[in-house]
Scaffold this motif. Sequence first.
Motif, PDB file in Angstrom:
ATOM      1  N   SER A 194       0.878  -1.185   0.000  1.00  0.00           N
ATOM      2  CA  SER A 194       0.000   0.000   0.000  1.00  0.00           C
ATOM      3  C   SER A 194       0.907   1.224   0.000  1.00  0.00           C
ATOM      4  N   ARG A 195       0.291   2.418   0.091  1.00  0.00           N
ATOM      5  CA  ARG A 195       1.092   3.638  -0.049  1.00  0.00           C
ATOM      6  C   ARG A 195       2.041   3.872   1.108  1.00  0.00           C
ATOM      7  N   LYS A 196       1.543   3.622   2.335  1.00  0.00           N
ATOM      8  CA  LYS A 196       2.268   4.106   3.524  1.00  0.00           C
ATOM      9  C   LYS A 196       3.199   3.023   4.080  1.00  0.00           C
ATOM     10  N   VAL A 210      -0.957   2.757  -6.230  1.00  0.00           N
ATOM     11  CA  VAL A 210      -1.461   2.087  -7.447  1.00  0.00           C
ATOM     12  C   VAL A 210      -1.731   3.074  -8.579  1.00  0.00           C
ATOM     13  N   ARG A 211      -1.750   4.375  -8.264  1.00  0.00           N
ATOM     14  CA  ARG A 211      -1.986   5.364  -9.326  1.00  0.00           C
ATOM     15  C   ARG A 211      -0.787   5.519 -10.255  1.00  0.00           C
ATOM     16  N   HIS A 212       0.392   5.059  -9.825  1.00  0.00           N
ATOM     17  CA  HIS A 212       1.620   5.277 -10.593  1.00  0.00           C
ATOM     18  C   HIS A 212       2.103   3.958 -11.189  1.00  0.00           C
ATOM     19  N   ALA A 262      -8.349   0.992  -2.586  1.00  0.00           N
ATOM     20  CA  ALA A 262      -9.511   1.814  -2.937  1.00  0.00           C
ATOM     21  C   ALA A 262      -9.584   3.037  -2.045  1.00  0.00           C
ATOM     22  N   GLY A 263     -10.308   4.031  -2.535  1.00  0.00           N
ATOM     23  CA  GLY A 263     -10.571   5.228  -1.745  1.00  0.00           C
ATOM     24  C   GLY A 263     -12.046   5.594  -1.847  1.00  0.00           C
ATOM     25  N   ASN A 264     -12.564   6.208  -0.782  1.00  0.00           N
ATOM     26  CA  ASN A 264     -13.980   6.595  -0.806  1.00  0.00           C
ATOM     27  C   ASN A 264     -14.238   7.692   0.211  1.00  0.00           C
ATOM     28  N   PHE A 265     -15.183   8.556  -0.108  1.00  0.00           N
ATOM     29  CA  PHE A 265     -15.764   9.509   0.838  1.00  0.00           C
ATOM     30  C   PHE A 265     -17.148   9.815   0.301  1.00  0.00           C
ATOM     31  N   PRO A 266     -18.133  10.032   1.206  1.00  0.00           N
ATOM     32  CA  PRO A 266     -19.477  10.339   0.717  1.00  0.00           C
ATOM     33  C   PRO A 266     -19.582  11.799   0.289  1.00  0.00           C
ATOM     34  N   MET A 314     -18.190  17.749  -5.359  1.00  0.00           N
ATOM     35  CA  MET A 314     -16.856  17.180  -5.585  1.00  0.00           C
ATOM     36  C   MET A 314     -16.093  18.015  -6.604  1.00  0.00           C
ATOM     37  N   SER A 315     -14.826  18.297  -6.284  1.00  0.00           N
ATOM     38  CA  SER A 315     -13.966  18.944  -7.279  1.00  0.00           C
ATOM     39  C   SER A 315     -13.581  17.902  -8.346  1.00  0.00           C
ATOM     40  N   VAL A 316     -13.064  18.404  -9.442  1.00  0.00           N
ATOM     41  CA  VAL A 316     -12.570  17.491 -10.484  1.00  0.00           C
ATOM     42  C   VAL A 316     -11.505  16.578  -9.897  1.00  0.00           C
ATOM     43  N   ASN A 317     -10.664  17.145  -9.040  1.00  0.00           N
ATOM     44  CA  ASN A 317      -9.594  16.340  -8.445  1.00  0.00           C
ATOM     45  C   ASN A 317     -10.137  15.267  -7.510  1.00  0.00           C
ATOM     46  N   ALA A 318     -11.238  15.582  -6.812  1.00  0.00           N
ATOM     47  CA  ALA A 318     -11.838  14.589  -5.911  1.00  0.00           C
ATOM     48  C   ALA A 318     -12.341  13.387  -6.717  1.00  0.00           C
ATOM     49  N   ILE A 319     -13.036  13.663  -7.805  1.00  0.00           N
ATOM     50  CA  ILE A 319     -13.533  12.575  -8.661  1.00  0.00           C
ATOM     51  C   ILE A 319     -12.351  11.797  -9.235  1.00  0.00           C
ATOM     52  N   ARG A 320     -11.361  12.557  -9.731  1.00  0.00           N
ATOM     53  CA  ARG A 320     -10.196  11.903 -10.352  1.00  0.00           C
ATOM     54  C   ARG A 320      -9.481  10.988  -9.353  1.00  0.00           C
ATOM     55  N   SER A 321      -9.385  11.428  -8.090  1.00  0.00           N
ATOM     56  CA  SER A 321      -8.651  10.635  -7.087  1.00  0.00           C
ATOM     57  C   SER A 321      -9.221   9.229  -6.971  1.00  0.00           C
ATOM     58  N   VAL A 322     -10.549   9.154  -6.842  1.00  0.00           N
ATOM     59  CA  VAL A 322     -11.162   7.830  -6.647  1.00  0.00           C
ATOM     60  C   VAL A 322     -11.091   7.008  -7.932  1.00  0.00           C
ATOM     61  N   GLU A 337     -12.618   0.838   7.679  1.00  0.00           N
ATOM     62  CA  GLU A 337     -12.535   2.245   7.261  1.00  0.00           C
ATOM     63  C   GLU A 337     -13.717   2.592   6.346  1.00  0.00           C
ATOM     64  N   GLY A 338     -14.020   1.701   5.422  1.00  0.00           N
ATOM     65  CA  GLY A 338     -15.106   1.960   4.469  1.00  0.00           C
ATOM     66  C   GLY A 338     -16.424   2.204   5.166  1.00  0.00           C
ATOM     67  N   MET A 339     -16.770   1.347   6.121  1.00  0.00           N
ATOM     68  CA  MET A 339     -18.057   1.518   6.814  1.00  0.00           C
ATOM     69  C   MET A 339     -18.009   2.706   7.764  1.00  0.00           C
ATOM     70  N   ASP A 340     -16.853   2.953   8.383  1.00  0.00           N
ATOM     71  CA  ASP A 340     -16.763   4.095   9.305  1.00  0.00           C
ATOM     72  C   ASP A 340     -16.954   5.414   8.564  1.00  0.00           C
ATOM     73  N   ARG A 341     -16.482   5.475   7.302  1.00  0.00           N
ATOM     74  CA  ARG A 341     -16.657   6.706   6.517  1.00  0.00           C
ATOM     75  C   ARG A 341     -18.109   6.900   6.110  1.00  0.00           C
ATOM     76  N   LEU A 342     -18.790   5.804   5.764  1.00  0.00           N
ATOM     77  CA  LEU A 342     -20.169   5.932   5.273  1.00  0.00           C
ATOM     78  C   LEU A 342     -21.179   6.023   6.413  1.00  0.00           C
TER      79      LEU A 342
HETATM   80  C1  HXC Z   1     -15.403  16.005  -1.083  1.00  0.00           C
HETATM   81  C2  HXC Z   1     -13.203  15.326  -0.848  1.00  0.00           C
HETATM   82  C3  HXC Z   1     -13.509  14.642   0.364  1.00  0.00           C
HETATM   83  C4  HXC Z   1     -14.867  14.712   0.829  1.00  0.00           C
HETATM   84  C5  HXC Z   1     -11.386  14.389  -0.063  1.00  0.00           C
HETATM   85  N1  HXC Z   1     -11.889  15.135  -1.053  1.00  0.00           N
HETATM   86  N2  HXC Z   1     -12.357  14.067   0.827  1.00  0.00           N
HETATM   87  N3  HXC Z   1     -14.139  16.002  -1.557  1.00  0.00           N
HETATM   88  N4  HXC Z   1     -15.764  15.380   0.081  1.00  0.00           N
HETATM   89  N5  HXC Z   1     -15.225  14.098   1.961  1.00  0.00           N
HETATM   90  C6  HXC Z   1     -11.151  15.726  -2.166  1.00  0.00           C
HETATM   91  C7  HXC Z   1     -10.023  16.630  -1.694  1.00  0.00           C
HETATM   92  O1  HXC Z   1     -10.496  17.907  -1.314  1.00  0.00           O
HETATM   93  C8  HXC Z   1      -9.161  16.704  -2.949  1.00  0.00           C
HETATM   94  O2  HXC Z   1      -9.683  17.558  -3.900  1.00  0.00           O
HETATM   95  C9  HXC Z   1      -9.311  15.289  -3.537  1.00  0.00           C
HETATM   96  O3  HXC Z   1     -10.490  14.710  -2.936  1.00  0.00           O
HETATM   97  C10 HXC Z   1      -8.137  14.410  -3.197  1.00  0.00           C
HETATM   98  O4  HXC Z   1      -7.947  14.423  -1.789  1.00  0.00           O
HETATM   99  P1  HXC Z   1      -6.514  14.175  -1.118  1.00  0.00           P
HETATM  100  O5  HXC Z   1      -6.719  13.991   0.331  1.00  0.00           O
HETATM  101  O6  HXC Z   1      -5.538  15.207  -1.574  1.00  0.00           O
HETATM  102  O7  HXC Z   1      -6.106  12.837  -1.872  1.00  0.00           O
HETATM  103  P2  HXC Z   1      -5.318  11.578  -1.432  1.00  0.00           P
HETATM  104  O8  HXC Z   1      -4.382  11.884  -0.305  1.00  0.00           O
HETATM  105  O9  HXC Z   1      -4.776  11.029  -2.662  1.00  0.00           O
HETATM  106  O10 HXC Z   1      -6.446  10.599  -0.797  1.00  0.00           O
HETATM  107  C11 HXC Z   1      -7.384   9.902  -1.602  1.00  0.00           C
HETATM  108  C12 HXC Z   1      -8.747   9.849  -0.884  1.00  0.00           C
HETATM  109  C13 HXC Z   1      -8.571   9.466   0.608  1.00  0.00           C
HETATM  110  C14 HXC Z   1      -9.618   8.831  -1.624  1.00  0.00           C
HETATM  111  C15 HXC Z   1      -9.381  11.223  -0.953  1.00  0.00           C
HETATM  112  O11 HXC Z   1      -9.809   9.508   1.263  1.00  0.00           O
HETATM  113  C16 HXC Z   1      -7.905   8.132   0.814  1.00  0.00           C
HETATM  114  O12 HXC Z   1      -6.688   8.031   0.772  1.00  0.00           O
HETATM  115  N6  HXC Z   1      -8.671   7.036   1.049  1.00  0.00           N
HETATM  116  C17 HXC Z   1      -8.094   5.677   1.241  1.00  0.00           C
HETATM  117  C18 HXC Z   1      -8.809   4.965   2.349  1.00  0.00           C
HETATM  118  C19 HXC Z   1     -10.287   4.741   2.087  1.00  0.00           C
HETATM  119  O13 HXC Z   1     -10.965   5.600   1.511  1.00  0.00           O
HETATM  120  N7  HXC Z   1     -10.784   3.569   2.517  1.00  0.00           N
HETATM  121  C20 HXC Z   1     -12.184   3.235   2.359  1.00  0.00           C
HETATM  122  C21 HXC Z   1     -12.380   2.384   1.147  1.00  0.00           C
HETATM  123  S1  HXC Z   1     -14.079   1.855   1.187  1.00  0.00           S
HETATM  124  P3  HXC Z   1      -9.066  19.076  -4.113  1.00  0.00           P
HETATM  125  O14 HXC Z   1      -9.846  19.624  -5.263  1.00  0.00           O
HETATM  126  O15 HXC Z   1      -9.325  19.798  -2.826  1.00  0.00           O
HETATM  127  O16 HXC Z   1      -7.610  18.895  -4.400  1.00  0.00           O
HETATM  128  C22 HXC Z   1     -14.662   1.704  -0.337  1.00  0.00           C
HETATM  129  C23 HXC Z   1     -16.081   1.251  -0.540  1.00  0.00           C
HETATM  130  C24 HXC Z   1     -16.868   1.014   0.714  1.00  0.00           C
HETATM  131  O17 HXC Z   1     -13.960   1.889  -1.252  1.00  0.00           O
HETATM  132  C25 HXC Z   1     -18.243   0.464   0.410  1.00  0.00           C
HETATM  133  C26 HXC Z   1     -19.046   0.192   1.671  1.00  0.00           C
HETATM  134  C27 HXC Z   1     -20.418  -0.418   1.374  1.00  0.00           C
END
Ligand code: HXC
Length: 273
Positions: A40-42, A67-69, A96-100, A106-114, A195-200
């Motif tokens: 993983s990343r860290k 995994v992005r690189h 995987a990454g997720n946030f509700p 969502m910014s373009v970067n937020a969508i792109r990240s996931v 983490e996934g369920m705690d975020r949602l």
């Molecule tokens: C809107 C958000 C946001 C939120 C982040 N962003 N959180 N936008 N609402 N809650 C935006 C940021 O502002 C930024 O946009 C962009 O997303 C990227 O955020 P970064 O923190 O700079 O990115 P990064 O460090 O690469 O982290 C990626 C991440 C992060 C996906 C945003 O949450 C992460 O690392 N997640 C990994 C762990 C995880 O999510 N685990 C759960 C997986 S569960 P700007 O424009 O400001 O630059 C799953 C499914 C579960 O996948 C299903 C359950 C049923």
Amino acid sequence: MSAKFDFSGKNIFVVGGTSGINLGIACGFARWGANVAVASRKQEKVDNAVSKLKGLGANAFGVAFDVRHAEDVESGFAKVADFFNGTIDVLISGAAGNFPSRVNDMSVNAIRSVLEIDLLGTFHVMKASHAYLKKPGASVVNISAPQAFLPMSHQAHVCSAKAGVDMITRTLSMEWGSDGIRINSIVPGPIAGTEGMDRLAPTPALQEAVTRSVPLGRQGSVDDIANAAAMLSSEQSSYISGVILPVDGGWSQSGATDVMTKLSNMLDNMKAK
Ligand code: HXC
Ligand code: NAP
């Protein structure tokens, strides 16, 4: 968890295997006798996961990459292949990454990240893995989500990314079949303590609402998913490929979309206060 499977001497690599469901899968295979690598990343999470796997008696190895690189994924796979003497028997791909969030928020970067982590990352992992997968006989399991086939409010990024992941699974089952490589997706339902369920569902009341919406009346455990990954990767499943397998207590048959929409609206209200 009692040992129900035997993966003695097999080499398993879990991408995104340093926490939650994927670490649970890695630990399951460690208990079942496999040599286990995680990525993983860290670096700190990688080191902790490797210590845990060694504590279970596994011959374990870890590597940090994002995994992005694509190039980092390729060099990570080369290191893992060195550790395994060249061959991967079982690959689990679950970074995987997720946030509700509503699309409008969502910014373009937020969508792109996931999209880049879940979808493009899966492409990178699949491409980097092929040279090292055992031919014939390897099993690949992609970790999907119910969002792949159920629309859920505040989850458009994950819905579209995981739908793509399942299409990679189905397409590669055709392209890799002639190599004797099987590939399937597991679709976990709500899995407790992750983490996934705690975020949602970040409050006890929201967690309870999710639990009530599962036909079997409970959230899943990481062991439920580890058992399914082992079942799909065992020789007894040697004719199963291209399958998208929900492991969710029936959640995706009823309840999932409605409760996730209610949850998302409640989260919005909490934020607005
Ligand atoms: C809107 C958000 C946001 C939120 C982040 N962003 N959180 N936008 N609402 N809650 C935006 C940021 O502002 C930024 O946009 C962009 O997303 C990227 O955020 P970064 O923190 O700079 O990115 P990064 O460090 O690469 O982290 C990626 C991440 C992060 C996906 C945003 O949450 C992460 O690392 N997640 C990994 C762990 C995880 O999510 N685990 C759960 C997986 S569960 P700007 O424009 O400001 O630059 C799953 C499914 C579960 O996948 C299903 C359950 C049923
Ligand atoms: P988690 O603990 O956050 O696991 C995600 C893993 O991926 C971590 O090891 C994380 O480690 C790694 N990762 C994240 N971004 C990465 C990147 N860019 N490159 C490499 N590794 C990365 O979450 P989880 O809830 O257990 O979810 C695990 C899997 O199950 C995911 O595929 C998720 O979509 C799926 N799923 C979960 C649920 C659930 O109920 N939790 C339900 C359905 C599906 P680093 O932070 O070190 O990178």
